[in-house]
Design a protein around this motif. Structure first.
Motif, PDB file in Angstrom:
ATOM      1  N   UNK A 136       0.685  -1.375  -0.039  1.00 18.43           N
ATOM      2  CA  UNK A 136       0.066   0.009   0.099  1.00 18.43           C
ATOM      3  C   UNK A 136       0.890   1.190  -0.057  1.00 18.43           C
ATOM      4  N   UNK A 137       2.106   1.032  -0.051  1.00 19.98           N
ATOM      5  CA  UNK A 137       3.074   2.333   0.114  1.00 19.98           C
ATOM      6  C   UNK A 137       2.741   3.418  -0.808  1.00 19.98           C
ATOM      7  N   UNK A 138       2.625   3.219  -2.327  1.00 17.46           N
ATOM      8  CA  UNK A 138       2.355   4.077  -3.212  1.00 17.46           C
ATOM      9  C   UNK A 138       0.894   4.643  -3.025  1.00 17.46           C
ATOM     10  N   UNK A 139       0.175   4.094  -2.736  1.00 20.21           N
ATOM     11  CA  UNK A 139      -1.171   4.655  -2.265  1.00 20.21           C
ATOM     12  C   UNK A 139      -1.275   5.761  -1.193  1.00 20.21           C
ATOM     13  N   UNK A 140      -0.626   5.154  -0.008  1.00 16.42           N
ATOM     14  CA  UNK A 140      -0.322   5.829   1.052  1.00 16.42           C
ATOM     15  C   UNK A 140       0.434   7.097   0.864  1.00 16.42           C
ATOM     16  N   UNK A 141       1.504   7.132  -0.088  1.00 11.49           N
ATOM     17  CA  UNK A 141       2.143   8.138  -0.366  1.00 11.49           C
ATOM     18  C   UNK A 141       1.432   9.287  -1.152  1.00 11.49           C
ATOM     19  N   UNK A 142       0.438   8.976  -2.148  1.00 14.02           N
ATOM     20  CA  UNK A 142      -0.417   9.732  -2.669  1.00 14.02           C
ATOM     21  C   UNK A 142      -1.245  10.349  -1.828  1.00 14.02           C
ATOM     22  N   UNK A 143      -1.583   9.734  -0.770  1.00 16.49           N
ATOM     23  CA  UNK A 143      -2.385  10.483   0.220  1.00 16.49           C
ATOM     24  C   UNK A 143      -1.688  11.413   1.045  1.00 16.49           C
ATOM     25  N   UNK A 144      -0.648  11.072   1.429  1.00 17.87           N
ATOM     26  CA  UNK A 144       0.294  12.158   2.047  1.00 17.87           C
ATOM     27  C   UNK A 144       0.587  13.334   1.289  1.00 17.87           C
ATOM     28  N   UNK A 145       0.939  13.038   0.165  1.00 17.39           N
ATOM     29  CA  UNK A 145       0.801  14.247  -0.964  1.00 17.39           C
ATOM     30  C   UNK A 145      -0.420  14.899  -1.106  1.00 17.39           C
ATOM     31  N   UNK A 146      -1.561  14.510  -1.241  1.00 17.23           N
ATOM     32  CA  UNK A 146      -2.848  15.120  -1.211  1.00 17.23           C
ATOM     33  C   UNK A 146      -3.095  16.141  -0.043  1.00 17.23           C
ATOM     34  N   UNK A 147      -2.611  15.660   0.974  1.00 19.49           N
ATOM     35  CA  UNK A 147      -2.620  16.325   2.465  1.00 19.49           C
ATOM     36  C   UNK A 147      -1.599  16.959   2.879  1.00 19.49           C
ATOM     37  N   UNK A 148      -0.712  17.069   2.038  1.00 19.56           N
ATOM     38  CA  UNK A 148       0.500  17.667   2.567  1.00 19.56           C
ATOM     39  C   UNK A 148       0.558  19.113   2.930  1.00 19.56           C
ATOM     40  N   UNK A 149      -0.195  20.065   2.611  1.00 21.42           N
ATOM     41  CA  UNK A 149      -0.507  21.184   3.138  1.00 21.42           C
ATOM     42  C   UNK A 149      -1.207  21.392   4.570  1.00 21.42           C
ATOM     43  N   UNK A 150      -1.591  19.971   4.971  1.00 22.53           N
ATOM     44  CA  UNK A 150      -2.195  20.143   6.292  1.00 22.53           C
ATOM     45  C   UNK A 150      -1.453  19.525   7.274  1.00 22.53           C
ATOM     46  N   UNK A 151      -0.246  18.810   6.881  1.00 19.63           N
ATOM     47  CA  UNK A 151       0.608  18.148   7.583  1.00 19.63           C
ATOM     48  C   UNK A 151       1.972  18.754   7.873  1.00 19.63           C
ATOM     49  N   UNK A 152       2.203  19.053   9.148  1.00 18.40           N
ATOM     50  CA  UNK A 152       3.454  19.874   9.532  1.00 18.40           C
ATOM     51  C   UNK A 152       4.702  19.165   9.492  1.00 18.40           C
ATOM     52  N   UNK A 153       4.406  17.910  10.179  1.00 13.02           N
ATOM     53  CA  UNK A 153       5.569  16.939  10.327  1.00 13.02           C
ATOM     54  C   UNK A 153       5.343  15.427  10.011  1.00 13.02           C
ATOM     55  N   UNK A 154       5.980  14.719   9.432  1.00 13.31           N
ATOM     56  CA  UNK A 154       6.010  13.283   9.019  1.00 13.31           C
ATOM     57  C   UNK A 154       7.194  12.628   9.291  1.00 13.31           C
ATOM     58  N   UNK A 155       6.959  11.392  10.067  1.00 14.51           N
ATOM     59  CA  UNK A 155       8.105  10.638  10.508  1.00 14.51           C
ATOM     60  C   UNK A 155       7.706   8.993  10.218  1.00 14.51           C
ATOM     61  N   UNK A 156       8.395   8.558   9.528  1.00 15.21           N
ATOM     62  CA  UNK A 156       8.186   7.033   9.326  1.00 15.21           C
ATOM     63  C   UNK A 156       9.180   6.101   9.798  1.00 15.21           C
ATOM     64  N   UNK A 157       8.797   5.070  10.624  1.00 13.44           N
ATOM     65  CA  UNK A 157       9.682   4.201  11.211  1.00 13.44           C
ATOM     66  C   UNK A 157       9.306   2.773  10.545  1.00 13.44           C
ATOM     67  N   UNK A 158      10.387   1.735  10.532  1.00 10.03           N
ATOM     68  CA  UNK A 158      10.153   0.576  10.252  1.00 10.03           C
ATOM     69  C   UNK A 158      11.327  -0.213  10.517  1.00 10.03           C
ATOM     70  N   UNK A 159      11.275  -1.415  10.830  1.00 10.20           N
ATOM     71  CA  UNK A 159      12.695  -2.103  11.088  1.00 10.20           C
ATOM     72  C   UNK A 159      13.439  -2.612   9.613  1.00 10.20           C
ATOM     73  N   UNK A 160      14.472  -2.317   9.524  1.00 11.10           N
ATOM     74  CA  UNK A 160      15.059  -2.780   8.259  1.00 11.10           C
ATOM     75  C   UNK A 160      16.609  -3.473   8.571  1.00 11.10           C
ATOM     76  N   UNK A 161      17.026  -4.329   8.176  1.00 10.61           N
ATOM     77  CA  UNK A 161      17.960  -4.955   8.245  1.00 10.61           C
ATOM     78  C   UNK A 161      18.746  -5.347   6.841  1.00 10.61           C
ATOM     79  N   UNK A 162      19.924  -5.853   6.741  1.00 10.18           N
ATOM     80  CA  UNK A 162      20.602  -6.237   5.356  1.00 10.18           C
ATOM     81  C   UNK A 162      19.753  -7.181   4.788  1.00 10.18           C
ATOM     82  N   UNK A 163      19.084  -8.339   5.172  1.00 10.05           N
ATOM     83  CA  UNK A 163      18.486  -9.331   4.636  1.00 10.05           C
ATOM     84  C   UNK A 163      16.881  -9.296   4.535  1.00 10.05           C
TER      85      UNK A 163
END
Length: 83
Positions: A16-43
């Motif tokens: 869902x990342x691409x659709x969610x990103x579009x939604x973030x862009x649509x509401x970009x003027x209403x969002x002051x701060x955005x922070x994304x967190x996820x666990x990532x490792x080399x594998x």
């Protein structure tokens, strides 16, 4: 005057990342701060993500619309703090 901080736990974020990103862009003027967190490792990369958003003051209607649209595009859990 209200300030909304929204936490979104996005399941299967890679699907869902691409659709969610579009939604973030649509509401970009209403969002002051955005922070994304996820666990990532080399594998591997976490299938879920946590996004924290700060909406501008008095953006109650925009935040409510955004929340409704998130639920339409993704399996998500949303929690809010309103000050």
């Amino acid at each position: 005057m209200s300030k909304i901080i929204m936490g979104i736990k996005l399941m299967e974020r890679m699907k869902t990342a691409s659709k969610f990103q579009e939604l973030l862009s649509e509401y970009g003027c209403d969002i002051c701060t955005r922070l994304g967190l996820h666990v990532a490792s080399s594998d591997s990369c976490s299938p879920n993500g946590l996004i924290i958003l700060e909406f501008k003051d008095n953006a109650d209607d925009a935040a409510a619309e955004f929340e409704e649209k998130v639920y339409k595009i993704a399996d998500a859990t949303i929690q809010k703090m309103v000050f």
